[in-house]
Every structure is written in structure tokens, then in C-alpha cells.
Design a protein around this motif. Structure first.
Motif, PDB file in Angstrom:
ATOM      1  N   UNK A  26       0.843  -1.201   0.000  1.00 37.28           N
ATOM      2  CA  UNK A  26       0.000   0.000   0.000  1.00 37.28           C
ATOM      3  C   UNK A  26       0.873   1.244   0.000  1.00 37.28           C
ATOM      4  N   UNK A  27       0.389   2.265  -0.713  1.00 36.25           N
ATOM      5  CA  UNK A  27       1.135   3.516  -0.824  1.00 36.25           C
ATOM      6  C   UNK A  27       0.945   4.424   0.387  1.00 36.25           C
ATOM      7  N   UNK A  28      -0.207   4.331   1.045  1.00 36.43           N
ATOM      8  CA  UNK A  28      -0.451   5.200   2.191  1.00 36.43           C
ATOM      9  C   UNK A  28      -1.276   4.449   3.241  1.00 36.43           C
ATOM     10  N   UNK A  29      -1.313   4.935   4.454  1.00 37.54           N
ATOM     11  CA  UNK A  29      -2.028   4.253   5.535  1.00 37.54           C
ATOM     12  C   UNK A  29      -3.530   4.155   5.290  1.00 37.54           C
ATOM     13  N   UNK A  30      -4.097   5.069   4.541  1.00 31.92           N
ATOM     14  CA  UNK A  30      -5.532   5.050   4.263  1.00 31.92           C
ATOM     15  C   UNK A  30      -5.922   3.786   3.500  1.00 31.92           C
ATOM     16  N   UNK A  31      -5.096   3.370   2.547  1.00 25.22           N
ATOM     17  CA  UNK A  31      -5.368   2.157   1.786  1.00 25.22           C
ATOM     18  C   UNK A  31      -5.353   0.933   2.697  1.00 25.22           C
ATOM     19  N   UNK A  32      -4.426   0.884   3.620  1.00 25.49           N
ATOM     20  CA  UNK A  32      -4.367  -0.227   4.568  1.00 25.49           C
ATOM     21  C   UNK A  32      -5.595  -0.231   5.469  1.00 25.49           C
ATOM     22  N   UNK A  33      -6.029   0.920   5.912  1.00 23.39           N
ATOM     23  CA  UNK A  33      -7.221   1.012   6.752  1.00 23.39           C
ATOM     24  C   UNK A  33      -8.459   0.535   6.002  1.00 23.39           C
TER      25      UNK A  33
END
Length: 62
Positions: A26-33
Motif C-alpha cells: 500500500x502507498x499510504x495508511x488510508x489504503x491499509x485502513x
């Protein structure tokens, strides 16, 4: 270290490490969330803007 987060133990940390390919997937934490299902989408349509927010149908709900 992932286990420094409150509520994240060794098993959860191992799972996240494997699923995310050492956090490179994932590029950023939002995608992981969104993948984990902890971030909700606001459901709006033209007729009913006041429905509850839902998780994405492709989220990992395990």
C-alpha cells in the motif's frame, strides 16, 4: 515496530506483515485502513443521503 500500537499483538503484527508484503503493498495508511475494514465509506445516493457508513465489500472482514 507494529506491536507498539495498543491492541496489536504478535499474531496481528505477523498477519499484517505477511498480507502487506512488509508494508510495501500500500502507498499510504488510508489504503491499509480500507483493506482492514476499519475505515468506513459514507453511503450517499440521490434519494437517501442519511444512511449509515459501510465498509467496502472487498474489505478483509476477518
Amino acid at each position: 515496530m507494529v506491536t507498539c500500537v495498543t491492541g496489536v499483538g504478535k499474531i496481528t503484527a505477523l498477519y499484517l506483515t505477511i498480507i502487506t508484503n512488509f508494508f510495501k503493498r500500500y502507498d499510504n495508511p488510508k489504503q491499509l485502513a480500507f483493506h482492514c475494514g476499519v475505515a468506513r465509506f459514507e453511503y450517499t445516493s440521490g434519494t437517501s443521503p442519511h444512511k449509515l457508513a459501510k465498509t467496502h465489500h472487498m474489505a478483509n472482514r476477518v
